[in-house]
Design a protein around this motif. Structure first.
Motif, PDB file in Angstrom:
ATOM      1  N   ILE A  32      32.950 -69.686  33.919  1.00 26.89           N
ATOM      2  CA  ILE A  32      31.881 -68.834  33.404  1.00 26.89           C
ATOM      3  C   ILE A  32      32.374 -67.414  33.132  1.00 26.89           C
ATOM      4  O   ILE A  32      31.653 -66.600  32.584  1.00 26.89           O
ATOM      5  CB  ILE A  32      30.648 -68.804  34.340  1.00 26.89           C
ATOM      6  CG1 ILE A  32      30.995 -68.198  35.696  1.00 26.89           C
ATOM      7  CG2 ILE A  32      30.048 -70.177  34.460  1.00 26.89           C
ATOM      8  CD1 ILE A  32      29.795 -68.045  36.607  1.00 26.89           C
ATOM      9  N   GLY A  33      33.594 -67.122  33.555  1.00 26.53           N
ATOM     10  CA  GLY A  33      34.167 -65.839  33.178  1.00 26.53           C
ATOM     11  C   GLY A  33      34.083 -64.753  34.229  1.00 26.53           C
ATOM     12  O   GLY A  33      34.122 -63.563  33.887  1.00 26.53           O
ATOM     13  N   PRO A  89      32.585 -66.459  29.159  1.00 28.86           N
ATOM     14  CA  PRO A  89      31.293 -66.013  28.619  1.00 28.86           C
ATOM     15  C   PRO A  89      30.738 -64.766  29.313  1.00 28.86           C
ATOM     16  O   PRO A  89      30.219 -63.868  28.650  1.00 28.86           O
ATOM     17  CB  PRO A  89      30.385 -67.222  28.867  1.00 28.86           C
ATOM     18  CG  PRO A  89      31.291 -68.393  28.970  1.00 28.86           C
ATOM     19  CD  PRO A  89      32.564 -67.879  29.563  1.00 28.86           C
ATOM     20  N   LEU A  90      30.823 -64.735  30.652  1.00 26.64           N
ATOM     21  CA  LEU A  90      30.250 -63.580  31.350  1.00 26.64           C
ATOM     22  C   LEU A  90      31.152 -62.355  31.280  1.00 26.64           C
ATOM     23  O   LEU A  90      30.718 -61.243  31.572  1.00 26.64           O
ATOM     24  CB  LEU A  90      29.971 -63.925  32.821  1.00 26.64           C
ATOM     25  CG  LEU A  90      28.825 -64.903  33.079  1.00 26.64           C
ATOM     26  CD1 LEU A  90      28.551 -65.019  34.570  1.00 26.64           C
ATOM     27  CD2 LEU A  90      27.567 -64.465  32.351  1.00 26.64           C
ATOM     28  N   TYR A 147      36.202 -58.668  32.869  1.00 25.07           N
ATOM     29  CA  TYR A 147      36.986 -59.100  34.025  1.00 25.07           C
ATOM     30  C   TYR A 147      38.354 -59.537  33.521  1.00 25.07           C
ATOM     31  O   TYR A 147      38.468 -60.455  32.716  1.00 25.07           O
ATOM     32  CB  TYR A 147      36.296 -60.250  34.754  1.00 25.07           C
ATOM     33  CG  TYR A 147      34.931 -59.870  35.252  1.00 25.07           C
ATOM     34  CD1 TYR A 147      33.784 -60.348  34.626  1.00 25.07           C
ATOM     35  CD2 TYR A 147      34.784 -59.006  36.329  1.00 25.07           C
ATOM     36  CE1 TYR A 147      32.529 -59.975  35.054  1.00 25.07           C
ATOM     37  CE2 TYR A 147      33.526 -58.625  36.766  1.00 25.07           C
ATOM     38  CZ  TYR A 147      32.404 -59.106  36.131  1.00 25.07           C
ATOM     39  OH  TYR A 147      31.177 -58.730  36.554  1.00 25.07           O
ATOM     40  N   THR A 148      39.349 -58.868  34.005  1.00 26.25           N
ATOM     41  CA  THR A 148      40.694 -59.190  33.547  1.00 26.25           C
ATOM     42  C   THR A 148      41.616 -59.296  34.756  1.00 26.25           C
ATOM     43  O   THR A 148      41.180 -59.133  35.893  1.00 26.25           O
ATOM     44  CB  THR A 148      41.185 -58.134  32.541  1.00 26.25           C
ATOM     45  OG1 THR A 148      42.463 -58.523  32.041  1.00 26.25           O
ATOM     46  CG2 THR A 148      41.296 -56.766  33.183  1.00 26.25           C
ATOM     47  N   LEU A 165      33.728 -48.071  28.637  1.00 30.90           N
ATOM     48  CA  LEU A 165      34.143 -49.445  28.898  1.00 30.90           C
ATOM     49  C   LEU A 165      34.377 -49.597  30.403  1.00 30.90           C
ATOM     50  O   LEU A 165      35.130 -48.822  30.999  1.00 30.90           O
ATOM     51  CB  LEU A 165      35.452 -49.769  28.165  1.00 30.90           C
ATOM     52  CG  LEU A 165      35.391 -50.047  26.663  1.00 30.90           C
ATOM     53  CD1 LEU A 165      34.994 -48.827  25.867  1.00 30.90           C
ATOM     54  CD2 LEU A 165      36.709 -50.585  26.166  1.00 30.90           C
ATOM     55  N   SER A 166      33.696 -50.580  30.994  1.00 32.92           N
ATOM     56  CA  SER A 166      33.882 -50.853  32.420  1.00 32.92           C
ATOM     57  C   SER A 166      34.644 -52.155  32.584  1.00 32.92           C
ATOM     58  O   SER A 166      34.258 -53.171  32.015  1.00 32.92           O
ATOM     59  CB  SER A 166      32.522 -50.998  33.128  1.00 32.92           C
ATOM     60  OG  SER A 166      31.790 -49.820  33.005  1.00 32.92           O
ATOM     61  N   THR A 167      35.710 -52.103  33.372  1.00 33.79           N
ATOM     62  CA  THR A 167      36.493 -53.321  33.594  1.00 33.79           C
ATOM     63  C   THR A 167      36.754 -53.484  35.086  1.00 33.79           C
ATOM     64  O   THR A 167      36.643 -52.532  35.873  1.00 33.79           O
ATOM     65  CB  THR A 167      37.848 -53.287  32.865  1.00 33.79           C
ATOM     66  OG1 THR A 167      38.661 -52.283  33.460  1.00 33.79           O
ATOM     67  CG2 THR A 167      37.689 -52.994  31.407  1.00 33.79           C
TER      68      THR A 167
END
Lengths: 151, 139
Positions: free
Chosen positions: B12-13, B19-20, B39-40, B133-135
């Motif tokens: 789901i990521g 996707p998420l 999410y990386t 950008l939030s990661t």
């Protein structure tokens, strides 16, 4: 998501390839076969890891592959037909001392392979000493020696 | 069971691309927008795709400012198109791109995260429009 998908695709692909190539592919240990397996291993690793060298990716791939293997085991246990298709059945290639040439040809086994197994397992020297020879599901050849009294 | 949960989270990521994780942000005036993975993972190649409208182009050039913490927390592999010059500011880097015409521009930032944990970056276009950008970088 990409790690799981890549891992599953590679797993299924290898399953199909080795199923098609026959059971002897994995049991043979010639130098060329070893080189082939090493190259396949390296290629597979590149395809699955891609350019993601993170610990998370490694863990995901391991969990995916182990999980796929467990699922496959469960499916094979529940559906014997699947097990038969994937693993095959033991095949007799020498019956009562007679070579079953058609089976041998299908499994790419020749007389030298049978004699090699006979020597290694039982120290037998001649085909006449072999009663039965069976190519097992993992590609190994098992030998039933002829009784000494009837040899 | 735990393994199945991990695989589900990955699909789901929440453990990487999926996707998420796929995120799109835009400035209130719609001049600049970005598509990226929220999410990386550490040392996994990722991209940020920026779309900037013609309103941000001035004198045949687009100026794009990226907060300093971006270059501190990632290894930038490439920027496409290649900027004509890079100007270092106190808390940001400004990339200057030559632009033909007044149509919008797409800029692709390709990078590998170097630092774990949450990060927030600000990217601003020449006319002042900006996005955040939030990661979150996983190990």
């Amino acid at each position: 998501m990409d790690s799981v998908v890549r891992g599953l695709i590679v797993y299924v692909f290898l399953l199909i390839v080795f199923r098609i190539s026959g059971r002897r592919t994995l049991s043979e240990a010639t130098t060329f076969d070893l080189v082939l397996l090493l190259i396949i291993s390296e290629t597979t690793q590149q395809a699955m890891v891609d350019n993601d060298h993170s610990i998370t990716n490694a863990f995901l791939l391991i969990i995916t592959l182990v999980g796929a293997s467990l699922v496959l085991l469960t499916v094979k246990a529940k559906f014997p037909a699947v097990s038969r298709w994937l693993d095959g059945l033991p095949v007799v290639v020498v019956r009562d001392g007679r070579l079953e040439r058609e089976q041998m040809s299908r499994l790419r086994v020749d007389e030298d392979d049978v004699l090699e197994a006979a020597r290694m397992l039982h120290g037998l020297e001649r085909m006449e000493q072999i009663k039965h020879a069976v190519v097992e599901r993992d590609g190994a050849i098992s030998i039933v020696p002829r009784d000494k009294s009837s040899a | 069971m735990a393994g199945a949960l991990v695989v589900a989270l990955a699909l789901i990521g929440l453990l990487g691309p999926g996707p998420l994780s796929s995120t799109k942000v835009s400035s209130p005036d719609g001049v600049i927008s970005a598509e990226y993975q929220k999410y990386t993972r550490n040392q996994a190649r990722r991209e940020i795709l920026l779309r900037i409208s013609g309103a941000a182009i001035c004198d045949g050039a687009l100026r794009l400012s990226v907060s300093r913490n971006f270059s501190r927390t990632v290894s930038i592999e490439s920027i496409h198109p290649e900027p004509r010059e890079t100007v270092a500011g106190r808390d940001h880097l400004t990339y200057v791109f030559p632009v033909a015409g007044a149509a919008g521009v797409e800029v692709k930032l390709r990078f590998e995260p170097d630092r774990l944990g949450p990060h927030e970056y600000v990217i601003a276009a020449g006319n002042g429009s900006q996005i955040r950008l939030s990661t979150f970088v996983l190990p």
